[in-house]
Scaffold this active site. Sequence first.
Site, short mmCIF file in Angstrom:
data_model
loop_
_atom_site.label_atom_id
_atom_site.label_comp_id
_atom_site.label_asym_id
_atom_site.label_seq_id
_atom_site.Cartn_x
_atom_site.Cartn_y
_atom_site.Cartn_z
N ARG A 85 -8.63 -0.27 4.60
CA ARG A 85 -7.70 0.68 3.97
C ARG A 85 -6.38 0.00 3.62
O ARG A 85 -5.72 0.39 2.68
CB ARG A 85 -7.41 1.84 4.93
CG ARG A 85 -8.59 2.72 5.22
CD ARG A 85 -8.17 3.95 5.98
NE ARG A 85 -7.05 4.62 5.29
CZ ARG A 85 -6.43 5.68 5.80
NH1 ARG A 85 -6.77 6.17 6.96
NH2 ARG A 85 -5.44 6.25 5.13
N LYS A 106 0.84 -1.21 0.00
CA LYS A 106 0.00 0.00 0.00
C LYS A 106 0.87 1.25 0.00
O LYS A 106 0.67 2.16 -0.81
CB LYS A 106 -0.89 0.00 1.24
CG LYS A 106 -1.56 1.35 1.53
CD LYS A 106 -2.42 1.34 2.78
CE LYS A 106 -1.66 1.59 4.03
NZ LYS A 106 -1.40 2.99 4.35
N ASN A 107 1.86 1.28 0.88
CA ASN A 107 2.64 2.52 1.06
C ASN A 107 3.64 2.76 -0.06
O ASN A 107 4.18 3.85 -0.16
CB ASN A 107 3.32 2.53 2.43
CG ASN A 107 2.30 2.66 3.54
OD1 ASN A 107 1.12 2.95 3.26
ND2 ASN A 107 2.71 2.45 4.76
N ASP A 132 4.76 0.45 12.00
CA ASP A 132 3.51 -0.11 11.46
C ASP A 132 3.29 -1.56 11.87
O ASP A 132 2.25 -2.12 11.56
CB ASP A 132 3.49 0.00 9.93
CG ASP A 132 3.38 1.44 9.47
OD1 ASP A 132 3.61 1.70 8.28
OD2 ASP A 132 3.10 2.30 10.31
N ARG A 162 0.84 14.65 12.90
CA ARG A 162 1.38 14.34 11.57
C ARG A 162 1.42 15.57 10.66
O ARG A 162 0.79 15.64 9.62
CB ARG A 162 0.58 13.19 10.94
CG ARG A 162 0.66 11.93 11.77
CD ARG A 162 -0.09 10.79 11.17
NE ARG A 162 0.65 10.23 10.04
CZ ARG A 162 0.19 9.22 9.30
NH1 ARG A 162 -1.01 8.73 9.56
NH2 ARG A 162 0.88 8.74 8.28
N CYS A 215 -4.49 12.81 12.37
CA CYS A 215 -5.28 11.57 12.31
C CYS A 215 -5.15 10.93 13.70
O CYS A 215 -4.51 11.47 14.60
CB CYS A 215 -4.78 10.65 11.22
SG CYS A 215 -3.27 9.84 11.67
C1 EPZ Z 1 4.45 6.84 6.21
O1 EPZ Z 1 3.72 7.91 6.78
C2 EPZ Z 1 3.48 5.67 6.15
N1 EPZ Z 1 2.35 6.03 5.30
C3 EPZ Z 1 3.00 5.33 7.56
O2 EPZ Z 1 2.16 4.17 7.46
C4 EPZ Z 1 4.21 4.98 8.42
O3 EPZ Z 1 3.77 4.72 9.74
C5 EPZ Z 1 5.19 6.16 8.41
O4 EPZ Z 1 5.56 6.48 7.06
C6 EPZ Z 1 6.47 5.85 9.18
O5 EPZ Z 1 7.08 4.72 8.65
C7 EPZ Z 1 2.50 5.99 3.95
O6 EPZ Z 1 3.57 5.70 3.45
C8 EPZ Z 1 1.30 6.35 3.15
P1 EPZ Z 1 6.67 10.12 8.30
P2 EPZ Z 1 4.36 9.40 6.78
O7 EPZ Z 1 6.65 11.37 7.50
O8 EPZ Z 1 5.16 9.61 5.57
C9 EPZ Z 1 6.52 13.42 11.70
C10 EPZ Z 1 0.25 2.88 7.75
O9 EPZ Z 1 -0.20 2.33 8.77
N2 EPZ Z 1 6.54 14.38 10.58
O10 EPZ Z 1 7.82 9.19 8.17
O11 EPZ Z 1 3.28 10.35 7.09
C11 EPZ Z 1 5.28 12.57 11.74
O12 EPZ Z 1 4.25 13.23 12.45
C12 EPZ Z 1 0.77 4.29 7.83
O13 EPZ Z 1 0.34 2.33 6.61
C13 EPZ Z 1 6.65 15.74 10.83
O14 EPZ Z 1 6.72 16.14 11.99
O15 EPZ Z 1 5.33 9.29 8.05
C14 EPZ Z 1 5.75 11.33 12.45
O16 EPZ Z 1 5.72 11.56 13.85
C15 EPZ Z 1 0.57 4.91 9.20
N3 EPZ Z 1 6.67 16.62 9.80
C16 EPZ Z 1 7.20 11.18 11.98
O17 EPZ Z 1 7.58 12.48 11.49
C17 EPZ Z 1 6.60 16.19 8.49
O18 EPZ Z 1 6.64 17.04 7.58
C18 EPZ Z 1 7.38 10.19 10.84
O19 EPZ Z 1 6.45 10.51 9.85
C19 EPZ Z 1 6.47 14.82 8.24
C20 EPZ Z 1 6.45 13.93 9.30
#
Ligand code: EPZ
Length: 421
Positions: free
Chosen positions: A400, A22-23, A308, A123, A118
Amino acid sequence: MDKIVVTGNGPLKGQIPIAGAKNACLTLMPATLLSEEPLTLTNAPRLSDIKTMTTLLASLGAEVSSLQDGQVLAMSSHDINNHTADYDIVRKMRASILVLGPLLARYGHAVVSLPGGCAIGARPVDLHLKALEAMGAELELKDGYIHAKVSGGLKGAQFEFPFVSVGATENALMAASLAKGTTVLKNAAREPEIVDLVECLIKMGAQIEGQGSSTITVQGVDRLNGATHPVVTDRIELGTYMLAPVITGGEVELLGGRRNLVDTFCDKLEEAGVSIEETKTGLKVKHANGRVKAVDVTTEPFPGFPTDLQAQMMALLCTSEGTSELHETIFENRFMHAPELIRMGADIEVHGGTATVTGVQRLKGAPVMATDLRASVSMILAGLAAEGETVLSRVYHLDRGYERVEEKLSACGAMIERVPE
Ligand code: EPZ
């Protein structure tokens, strides 16, 4: 809204096919916006999030044809006529933010709704925006939308992420592939989904190296071509279903699974006493002798233990012998499955980012509620091992990220069915 009813039914035995990630698919699909030629994805997963991304791309004017029962996505962005990603779509799925980089790179402007938080955390998307600003984008936040523009095209830049972000790395990579000059991304995400995106972009004519490491270098090109690309196997679905034979004391082969997608996760399971064998067709997982040993887990960016898979691992550790400490370091609120597991008789104490789990002899089936995607499947895993019936509501969370769960699990002897609410 449907419910899923699971009744503990002893050891699972058989095979489970693992779908495309998915991701990975959610970042490969927006890549179509980078080229006027067709981009076709094979091994695509059949999930509601993919349908949501399809709706979003279509709202921009892209054509997305879902073929072969949804496993092939034939896309064309030849006639993009709208550069605004509306809130009513973006709010359903945060990954919608991944159209921002491609739209900006190809058209020089985009208006994308802020995704909003969410269940698992605020996020924000500040790192996405900072990386694009480093490439020359002018951004303004107004009425809940990101208004982005750049005159004369994006320019290559050096950018270091203050901490690892999968999505921000993906947005920056897609934008940089069409920027003028060289971009160097430091402290970039190393997830297999990033590697998969880069391999697809290279097929489209992008010049990128370093994928899978913390430093990725992109030499921008004037235009990208079409391509056909298979979506990488879903390591989170793989890890999730690896736990089904473990929590029920059975033996299952996960078809398409490869150890290098879940190395740290496998190390942790072996530490808990599970046996894992890589076969020609996948990963064979067996745990026949009683409860697993308690183990401590800390989530980290790849190649560390995946956040995850934290909820799913917690479900397993609820049945282990001993006490485990789970440290969630990526998201600030990712233990919502704990109260639901406690309803099933689990012994869990949550303090901030740490959950202390003391294993019990047997969980008891109960009515429980899904709160987010991975929490929902951890309830299913617990239900497979529990005594009696577990009724999971709000299964739209589950749909999802997991295709045909009932089919895949009942093929291995699980008593699981979907019932209309
Ligand atoms: C991706 O989300 C995945 N989703 C998530 O999977 C996964 O948990 C996550 O990466 C971490 O591996 C998809 O790929 C669609 P991040 P993403 O940016 O990109 C903070 C699932 O269950 N952050 O690596 O949104 C954020 O809040 C989902 O399939 C900022 O602060 O994750 C988090 O605490 C859930 N500012 C941390 O960084 C930003 O601009 C990591 O987030 C971006 C992120």
